[in-house]
Design an enzyme around this catalytic site. Structure first.
Site, PDB file in Angstrom:
ATOM      1  N   GLY A  13      -1.395  -0.902  -4.705  1.00 35.26           N
ATOM      2  CA  GLY A  13      -1.645   0.322  -3.958  1.00 35.26           C
ATOM      3  C   GLY A  13      -3.131   0.583  -3.805  1.00 35.26           C
ATOM      4  NE  ARG A  16      -2.720   3.757   1.840  1.00 34.15           N
ATOM      5  CZ  ARG A  16      -1.913   3.634   2.892  1.00 34.15           C
ATOM      6  NH1 ARG A  16      -1.465   4.704   3.490  1.00 34.15           N
ATOM      7  NH2 ARG A  16      -1.579   2.450   3.356  1.00 34.15           N
ATOM      8  CG  ASP A  64       8.384  -4.117  -1.476  1.00 35.89           C
ATOM      9  OD1 ASP A  64       8.128  -3.450  -2.504  1.00 35.89           O
ATOM     10  OD2 ASP A  64       9.421  -3.956  -0.817  1.00 35.89           O
ATOM     11  CE1 TYR A 155       4.292  10.479  -7.858  1.00 33.38           C
ATOM     12  CE2 TYR A 155       3.744  12.462  -9.110  1.00 33.38           C
ATOM     13  CZ  TYR A 155       3.349  11.294  -8.479  1.00 33.38           C
ATOM     14  OH  TYR A 155       2.012  10.951  -8.470  1.00 33.38           O
ATOM     15  CB  ALA A 158       8.770   7.665 -11.357  1.00 34.36           C
ATOM     16  CE  LYS A 159       2.923   8.668 -10.729  1.00 37.72           C
ATOM     17  NZ  LYS A 159       2.190   7.384 -10.552  1.00 37.72           N
TER      18      LYS A 159
END
Length: 254
Positions: A13, A16, A64, A155, A158-159
């Site tokens: 990732g 950006r 991916d 989220y 996941a975190k």
């Protein structure tokens, strides 16, 4: 801080936001860097700009992170073109915010897939080279949202999972000279937070001012703030730190 000369880093990732700032910082500190991003064109553009600015070898790769074959090919290219792989930054992430009763199966699966499956797939591929070298640094991006936040069940899960995975990686890989840590940012001004502001019906500028006003240091975070912590964890000065999550939130967790 310098001291990453001779190291090779892979940032997922990395085209950006925090990922791009991290790739730039690691290159500035002397590492050669591979940027892996789903958007190959943007990845290659960021790599070319960082290489021009730092004089390091920086390559952009489209992949991916949830696809084992694409990841294996990406890691192989990194090793072949840059010579090794010692630093992995698991930064790739997405959001699909919604309240529980509105959240779809796809919203859940997409966020958990990119963050947790992505971490698993990329780390599994990269650690082989670190084990062989008896040296490695794995730094994964968590978030203050791991502590819970309205509208981000996927989220937050996941975190939080990233923090648990980090502890386990530290235990399993420590005997091979590999450390594993996580960084949990608070409010950081990025393209993603701009999208959040838009969904909330405000501007990024107004949203940033609002968040800064309730943060003890009275400012919002920047991608460079987070990149500096990652760079520290990637270097030799952090060699006795592993299994930890560092909250970078200006003093405000939620």
């Amino acid at each position: 801080m310098t001291g990453l000369e001779g190291r090779v880093a892979l940032v997922t990732g990395g085209a950006r936001g925090i990922g791009e700032a991290t790739a730039r910082r690691l290159a500035g500190d002397g590492a050669d860097v591979a940027i892996v991003d789903l958007d190959r064109t943007r990845s290659e553009k960021a790599a070319a700009e960082i290489a021009a600015d730092t004089g390091r070898e920086v390559i952009g790769i489209g992949a991916d992170v949830t696809d084992p074959e694409q990841v294996a090919a990406a890691v192989q290219r990194v090793v072949e073109e840059l010579g090794s792989l010692g630093v992995l930054v698991n930064n790739a992430g997405v959001t699909r915010d919604n309240l529980l009763f509105k959240m779809s199966d796809e919203d859940w699966d997409t966020v958990l897939g990119v963050h947790l499956r992505g971490l698993f797939v990329v780390t599994r591929a990269a650690q082989k080279h670190m084990v062989d070298a008896r040296w490695g640094r794995i730094i994964s991006l968590s978030s203050v949202s791991a502590l819970g936040t309205r509208g981000q069940l996927n989220y937050s899960a996941a975190k939080a999972g990233i923090q648990g995975a980090t502890r386990t990686l530290a235990i399993e890989l420590g005997p091979f000279g590999i450390t594993a840590n996580a960084v949990a940012p608070g409010f950081v001004v990025t393209e993603m937070t701009g999208q959040l502001a838009e969904r909330l019906g405000t501007t990024l500028e107004a949203f940033t001012e609002e968040r800064a006003a309730i943060t003890p240091v009275r400012r919002a975070g920047t991608p460079a703030d987070i990149a500096g912590i990652v760079a520290f964890l990637a270097g030799e000065d952090s060699s006795f730190i592993t299994g930890q999550t560092i909250y970078a939130d200006g003093g405000r967790r939620l």
